[in-house]
Enzyme design. Structure first.
Site, PDB file in Angstrom:
ATOM      1  N   ALA A 355     -63.024 116.951   3.677  1.00  0.00           N
ATOM      2  CA  ALA A 355     -63.924 117.511   4.328  1.00  0.00           C
ATOM      3  C   ALA A 355     -63.953 116.935   5.778  1.00  0.00           C
ATOM      4  O   ALA A 355     -64.180 117.473   6.560  1.00  0.00           O
ATOM      5  CB  ALA A 355     -64.657 117.513   3.276  1.00  0.00           C
ATOM      6  N   CYS A 356     -63.480 115.718   5.661  1.00  0.00           N
ATOM      7  CA  CYS A 356     -63.815 114.632   6.985  1.00  0.00           C
ATOM      8  C   CYS A 356     -62.324 114.973   8.490  1.00  0.00           C
ATOM      9  O   CYS A 356     -62.713 114.557   8.764  1.00  0.00           O
ATOM     10  CB  CYS A 356     -64.622 113.644   7.008  1.00  0.00           C
ATOM     11  SG  CYS A 356     -63.015 113.077   5.634  1.00  0.00           S
ATOM     12  N   HIS A 357     -61.219 115.701   7.493  1.00  0.00           N
ATOM     13  CA  HIS A 357     -60.422 115.830   7.906  1.00  0.00           C
ATOM     14  C   HIS A 357     -59.728 117.050   9.248  1.00  0.00           C
ATOM     15  O   HIS A 357     -61.005 118.249   8.912  1.00  0.00           O
ATOM     16  CB  HIS A 357     -59.120 115.720   7.052  1.00  0.00           C
ATOM     17  CG  HIS A 357     -58.769 114.392   6.864  1.00  0.00           C
ATOM     18  ND1 HIS A 357     -58.626 113.728   5.978  1.00  0.00           N
ATOM     19  CD2 HIS A 357     -59.967 113.351   7.221  1.00  0.00           C
ATOM     20  CE1 HIS A 357     -57.776 113.076   5.780  1.00  0.00           C
ATOM     21  NE2 HIS A 357     -59.130 112.290   5.816  1.00  0.00           N
TER      22      HIS A 357
END
Length: 466
Positions: A355-357
């Site tokens: 999700a943080c990429h």
């Protein structure tokens, strides 16, 4: 969720590796604690004692979930804090115990090129600041995980910590943690080397999906993250035999909570929720795991049946185990990038990776395990949950089919439009040139010839078929 057509369907969430909803029992426990156990756990009166008792019950539940003792569990704000804390412990332990003639020695940490940013970025910062040296062991392209011998080969005289995730959040591939820990412990450390190599695993993705037993793994430290197994966004650090077996040093100082190891007034309600989520995992893990595997395998079977060779599964190695809920797939073909396919779906809530990429770059995790760039660019991660049904899967497959067909039709229309533009442009050029060359050319012999005939013959072969 039940529906007979795409038009009748609600959104289907398939991003459970990113986060999970609260189980109703967890929400009830949080609500009850906010109402009934609101006191400060450090206070000695009745309200404080009640809050302290709630925390003690939660600590026991978390310990039971991973086969530990309650005294091994320290509550934190979540995975990022917990992982940072482990690196703080390791570097301080090195400086307090390592004996060498070289004053400039730095602690060395071994990890992999598959790690979550809460490990990778922290270690990159330690390197950048000159506080540690780090070896990022490459994963095998034949198994999707790091190999035991590669980890052992990376160990140096100054190695103080080996930190590896239990299971990858994008591919679901499970790392051979217990084998690595056994191999590290067998190493004979010499004079001038670190006397002990600490062992840590970030078990965020594995807990609640497969059995995670701290003793079986053989680690000193283990990261626990509540919102990955239907608990609140809080976490815990497992420390094997605090102080006596594995070293620990506080990173946050203040009021001395958590046995003076992690200061700050405890978030009693979230800790209670974490405890309840852990209790559910401890009681129902076999049921959860079987459900995950049944639904995920059905999903992959239906995708293969519908798309055939047009779909490939990333990280599905015959020699490796995967998390039972995780499916990483790519549709083969130009223009079928994962984020674009998902943008054309009507009902699927999923992601292309962590999700943080970035949503517009191929996953470095997939590239690291040997997935070709053109396939990695098209990747989609689907992770099923406790609520996901086979009927949901049927809708998902239909939705993906219409999304892929929409993109391919759009590509065909765009290509046709571009072809027509080229045809019109060439036609206008020919018409213009024909106009200026249409008058007969007079030669000395008096004969004439139409230039337009020659011109049309010259350019007509450039007109593409439509």
């Amino acid at each position: 969720m039940m529906c007979t057509s795409l038009q009748a369907c609600e959104k289907i969430y398939l991003d459970y590796n990113a986060t999970t909803p609260l189980e109703p029992e967890v929400l009830e426990e949080i609500t009850r604690t906010l109402r009934d156990a609101w006191g400060n756990p450090s206070s000695s009166h009745a309200a404080g004692v009640k809050a302290k008792e709630v925390i003690a019950i939660a600590r026991q539940n978390v310990a039971d979930m991973i086969g530990a003792q309650p005294s091994d569990i320290i509550f934190t704000s979540g995975g990022t804090e917990t992982n940072n804390w482990v690196f703080h412990i390791a570097t301080r332990y090195f400086h307090e115990t390592f004996v060498s003639d070289k004053k400039s020695c730095l602690p060395h940490i071994v990890t992999s090129n598959l790690e979550h940013d809460s490990v990778k970025v922290v270690l990159q910062q330690l390197e950048k600041q000159g506080l540690a040296e780090v070896s990022f062991v490459p994963a095998s392209k034949l198994s999707g995980h790091v190999e035991v011998e590669d980890v052992i080969s990376a160990i140096r005289p100054t190695t103080v910590l080996v930190s590896l995730m239990t299971a990858n959040n994008e591919t679901g591939v499970i790392q051979p943690i217990s084998e690595i820990c056994r191999a590290v412990k067998k190493l004979k450390r010499l004079s001038g080397e670190t006397a002990r190599i600490l062992l840590h695993t970030d078990a965020a993705q594995a807990i609640g999906k497969v059995k995670v037993d701290a003793d079986d793994l053989g680690v000193d430290y283990l990261t626990i993250v509540g919102h990955k197994f239907y608990g609140p966004r809080t976490g815990a650090l497992y420390v094997h035999g605090q102080r006596m077996m594995s070293p620990i040093f506080p990173m946050i100082f203040g009021g001395g909570q958590e046995l003076n190891l992690r200061s700050g007034t405890e978030n009693t309600a979230m800790i209670a929720g974490l405890g309840k989520a852990a209790e559910l995992v401890h009681k129902n893990l076999d049921e959860y795991e079987n459900h995950y595997r049944e639904v995920r395998d059905y999903l992959e079977d239906q995708l293969k049946l519908e798309f055939g060779e047009q779909v490939v599964f990333n990280g599905k190695f015959s020699c490796s185990e995967r998390l039972p809920n995780t499916c990483n797939l790519s549709f083969v073909g130009a223009g079928l990038k994962g984020h674009r396919v998902l943008s054309k779906t009507q009902y699927i809530q999923a992601s292309i990776g962590a999700a943080c990429h970035s949503q517009n770059r191929p996953s470095p995790i997939l590239l690291a395990i040997g997935v070709p760039q053109e396939i990695a660019e098209n990747a989609i991660r689907l992770s099923v949950g406790r609520e996901t049904t086979q009927k949901d899967v049927d809708v998902v497959v239909k939705d993906l089919k219409q999304a892929v067909e929409t993109i391919l039709q759009d590509q065909w229309k765009k290509k046709k439009t571009q072809t027509l533009i080229k045809v019109n442009s060439l036609s206008r050029v020919i018409d213009t040139l024909t106009y200026y060359t249409s008058r007969p050319k007079h030669t000395e012999s008096g004969s004439d010839e139409s230039g337009s005939v020659k011109l049309q013959s010259k350019f007509c072969h450039l007109l593409p078929d439509v």
